[in-house]
Design a protein around this motif. Sequence first.
Motif, PDB file in Angstrom:
ATOM      1  N   ALA A 272      20.823  48.343   4.463  1.00 56.20           N
ATOM      2  CA  ALA A 272      20.238  48.151   5.796  1.00 56.20           C
ATOM      3  C   ALA A 272      20.030  46.687   6.147  1.00 56.20           C
ATOM      4  O   ALA A 272      19.806  46.356   7.316  1.00 56.20           O
ATOM      5  CB  ALA A 272      18.889  48.880   5.871  1.00 56.20           C
ATOM      6  N   ALA A 273      20.122  45.800   5.162  1.00 55.73           N
ATOM      7  CA  ALA A 273      19.764  44.402   5.389  1.00 55.73           C
ATOM      8  C   ALA A 273      20.628  43.705   6.441  1.00 55.73           C
ATOM      9  O   ALA A 273      20.072  43.058   7.344  1.00 55.73           O
ATOM     10  CB  ALA A 273      19.774  43.640   4.072  1.00 55.73           C
ATOM     11  N   PRO A 274      21.965  43.770   6.390  1.00 56.79           N
ATOM     12  CA  PRO A 274      22.749  43.003   7.368  1.00 56.79           C
ATOM     13  C   PRO A 274      22.427  43.352   8.821  1.00 56.79           C
ATOM     14  O   PRO A 274      22.267  42.458   9.660  1.00 56.79           O
ATOM     15  CB  PRO A 274      24.200  43.360   7.013  1.00 56.79           C
ATOM     16  CG  PRO A 274      24.162  43.757   5.575  1.00 56.79           C
ATOM     17  CD  PRO A 274      22.841  44.439   5.396  1.00 56.79           C
ATOM     18  N   ALA A 275      22.334  44.633   9.145  1.00 58.57           N
ATOM     19  CA  ALA A 275      22.019  45.031  10.520  1.00 58.57           C
ATOM     20  C   ALA A 275      20.597  44.621  10.893  1.00 58.57           C
ATOM     21  O   ALA A 275      20.334  44.196  12.022  1.00 58.57           O
ATOM     22  CB  ALA A 275      22.212  46.531  10.696  1.00 58.57           C
ATOM     23  N   SER A 276      19.677  44.746   9.935  1.00 56.28           N
ATOM     24  CA  SER A 276      18.288  44.342  10.191  1.00 56.28           C
ATOM     25  C   SER A 276      18.198  42.851  10.451  1.00 56.28           C
ATOM     26  O   SER A 276      17.497  42.404  11.367  1.00 56.28           O
ATOM     27  CB  SER A 276      17.404  44.725   9.000  1.00 56.28           C
ATOM     28  OG  SER A 276      17.399  46.117   8.800  1.00 56.28           O
ATOM     29  N   TYR A 277      18.912  42.065   9.648  1.00 61.07           N
ATOM     30  CA  TYR A 277      18.922  40.610   9.843  1.00 61.07           C
ATOM     31  C   TYR A 277      19.490  40.254  11.215  1.00 61.07           C
ATOM     32  O   TYR A 277      19.017  39.318  11.874  1.00 61.07           O
ATOM     33  CB  TYR A 277      19.755  39.920   8.767  1.00 61.07           C
ATOM     34  CG  TYR A 277      19.251  40.022   7.351  1.00 61.07           C
ATOM     35  CD1 TYR A 277      18.036  40.634   7.042  1.00 61.07           C
ATOM     36  CD2 TYR A 277      20.010  39.521   6.302  1.00 61.07           C
ATOM     37  CE1 TYR A 277      17.598  40.744   5.732  1.00 61.07           C
ATOM     38  CE2 TYR A 277      19.581  39.613   4.981  1.00 61.07           C
ATOM     39  CZ  TYR A 277      18.377  40.236   4.700  1.00 61.07           C
ATOM     40  OH  TYR A 277      17.955  40.329   3.399  1.00 61.07           O
ATOM     41  N   ALA A 278      20.515  40.977  11.652  1.00 60.87           N
ATOM     42  CA  ALA A 278      21.111  40.705  12.957  1.00 60.87           C
ATOM     43  C   ALA A 278      20.118  40.962  14.081  1.00 60.87           C
ATOM     44  O   ALA A 278      20.047  40.189  15.052  1.00 60.87           O
ATOM     45  CB  ALA A 278      22.368  41.547  13.146  1.00 60.87           C
TER      46      ALA A 278
ATOM     47  N   THR B 223      11.979  37.220   7.068  1.00 66.03           N
ATOM     48  CA  THR B 223      11.299  38.013   8.089  1.00 66.03           C
ATOM     49  C   THR B 223      11.312  39.496   7.734  1.00 66.03           C
ATOM     50  O   THR B 223      10.311  40.197   7.923  1.00 66.03           O
ATOM     51  CB  THR B 223      11.951  37.787   9.467  1.00 66.03           C
ATOM     52  OG1 THR B 223      11.904  36.395   9.784  1.00 66.03           O
ATOM     53  CG2 THR B 223      11.238  38.575  10.559  1.00 66.03           C
ATOM     54  N   TYR B 224      12.443  39.958   7.227  1.00 62.36           N
ATOM     55  CA  TYR B 224      12.560  41.361   6.815  1.00 62.36           C
ATOM     56  C   TYR B 224      11.528  41.686   5.741  1.00 62.36           C
ATOM     57  O   TYR B 224      10.854  42.729   5.801  1.00 62.36           O
ATOM     58  CB  TYR B 224      13.985  41.602   6.309  1.00 62.36           C
ATOM     59  CG  TYR B 224      14.354  43.028   6.039  1.00 62.36           C
ATOM     60  CD1 TYR B 224      14.306  43.996   7.033  1.00 62.36           C
ATOM     61  CD2 TYR B 224      14.821  43.411   4.778  1.00 62.36           C
ATOM     62  CE1 TYR B 224      14.690  45.316   6.783  1.00 62.36           C
ATOM     63  CE2 TYR B 224      15.216  44.721   4.518  1.00 62.36           C
ATOM     64  CZ  TYR B 224      15.144  45.658   5.524  1.00 62.36           C
ATOM     65  OH  TYR B 224      15.528  46.955   5.269  1.00 62.36           O
TER      66      TYR B 224
END
Length: 199
Positions: free
Chosen positions: A89-95, A155-156
Amino acid sequence: MPAIKYYFSVLSPYAYLAGTRLEEIAARHGADITYKPFDLLTAFGRTGGVKPADRHPARLEYRAQELPRQARKNDMAFNLRPAHWPVNAAPASYAIIAAQAAGGGDLGALTHSILRATWAEERDISQDAVIREALQSAGFDPALADSGLLTGAETYAQNLEDAVSDGVFGAPFYVVDTGQKFWGQDRLDDLDLHLSGKL
């Protein structure tokens, strides 16, 4: 102006089923939304929850009925067992975090596009091309998928701490600056009533 902290996971089917109703409610009441994607699976462990894979069969059976039922109720396409779930989930969350910092686009549309990609379109939201397309379609620079990765990670992680501190134990979860909390897409009508002063 009311302020809403919106805690969600890009992997959550219930966040997908919320559609863009939060944004419609916020617009109606002049409320400001802060989007806070967070690590829901880690939050489960810290707040007494159980990861989906570890839940009792009775709970899983109910989930298998309830999710399609809610999708039909809201006239939304839905696949109970998407081909690409769970994924990182990290890449989409970072975006989403980078887009919120950059501004200039529609965060609600971006978030829903990412969720829809998993739950209705059989797409892998951990893939760069899927994230870039979602950014562009929501009016953001697709290059945000590659920028601010360190800030996004920080931030995540902080969003998880904020979630635990705010008493969040599931997703979607809405925390209003009045102190009122609403858990689940099926509580959006109650959030609307609260912002209207009726609840």
